[in-house]
Design a protein around this motif. Sequence first.
Motif, short mmCIF file in Angstrom:
data_model
loop_
_atom_site.label_atom_id
_atom_site.label_comp_id
_atom_site.label_asym_id
_atom_site.label_seq_id
_atom_site.Cartn_x
_atom_site.Cartn_y
_atom_site.Cartn_z
N VAL A 176 9.10 21.15 -7.06
CA VAL A 176 8.17 20.84 -5.98
C VAL A 176 6.95 20.24 -6.65
O VAL A 176 6.39 20.84 -7.57
CB VAL A 176 7.77 22.10 -5.19
N VAL A 177 6.56 19.05 -6.22
CA VAL A 177 5.41 18.37 -6.81
C VAL A 177 4.35 18.19 -5.74
O VAL A 177 4.62 17.69 -4.65
CB VAL A 177 5.81 16.99 -7.39
N GLY A 178 3.14 18.62 -6.07
CA GLY A 178 2.01 18.42 -5.16
C GLY A 178 0.96 17.59 -5.84
O GLY A 178 0.55 17.90 -6.97
N ARG A 179 0.52 16.52 -5.19
CA ARG A 179 -0.58 15.69 -5.70
C ARG A 179 -1.78 15.94 -4.82
O ARG A 179 -1.70 15.80 -3.60
CB ARG A 179 -0.19 14.22 -5.66
N TYR A 221 -5.46 15.76 -9.31
CA TYR A 221 -4.52 16.47 -10.17
C TYR A 221 -3.16 16.61 -9.49
O TYR A 221 -3.01 16.37 -8.30
CB TYR A 221 -5.07 17.84 -10.57
N GLU A 222 -2.18 17.00 -10.30
CA GLU A 222 -0.81 17.17 -9.83
C GLU A 222 -0.31 18.53 -10.29
O GLU A 222 -0.56 18.95 -11.41
CB GLU A 222 0.06 16.07 -10.44
N VAL A 223 0.41 19.21 -9.40
CA VAL A 223 1.00 20.51 -9.72
C VAL A 223 2.51 20.38 -9.56
O VAL A 223 2.99 19.87 -8.55
CB VAL A 223 0.47 21.61 -8.78
N ARG A 224 3.24 20.83 -10.56
CA ARG A 224 4.70 20.78 -10.53
C ARG A 224 5.22 22.20 -10.73
O ARG A 224 4.95 22.84 -11.74
CB ARG A 224 5.22 19.87 -11.63
N LYS A 225 5.99 22.67 -9.74
CA LYS A 225 6.58 24.02 -9.81
C LYS A 225 8.10 23.89 -9.71
O LYS A 225 8.61 23.16 -8.86
CB LYS A 225 6.10 24.89 -8.65
#
Length: 126
Positions: A109-112, A97-101
């Motif tokens: 800030v994008v976390g994969r 999954y990917e989280v975009r804040k």
Amino acid sequence: MKRSQSGMTLVGFIIVLAVVGVFIYMGMKTIPMYSEFYAVKQALNGIAQEPGITDKDPAKVKDLFFRRLYISYADNIKPENMKVQRKDAGYVVTVDYEVRKPLIANLDVVGRFNAVKELRRGGGLE
């Protein structure tokens, strides 16, 4: 004898304070993403220790996983981010999954994140 003063000026102090503030702000945005990923890994380890998990169907494995995530308030993981595939006498569970804040203005800030756990008979240890 004249002594010269040494130290930081007010302008230098404000600049250092601003840089430290930006890093603290970035930490406030990224730390929850990593704590959620830690909850995903804990949930995967928890279902791997579940007795008879390899005898259950993939829908039940997903249900057990999301029940554990519900306790951890992990909201960014959706059912389409999880794959349960049969392998030998067990399963391979993949959560991708990917989280975009939003960070500042139009910067994000994008976390994969990717976690894989193999569920086997007799404890599910990898």
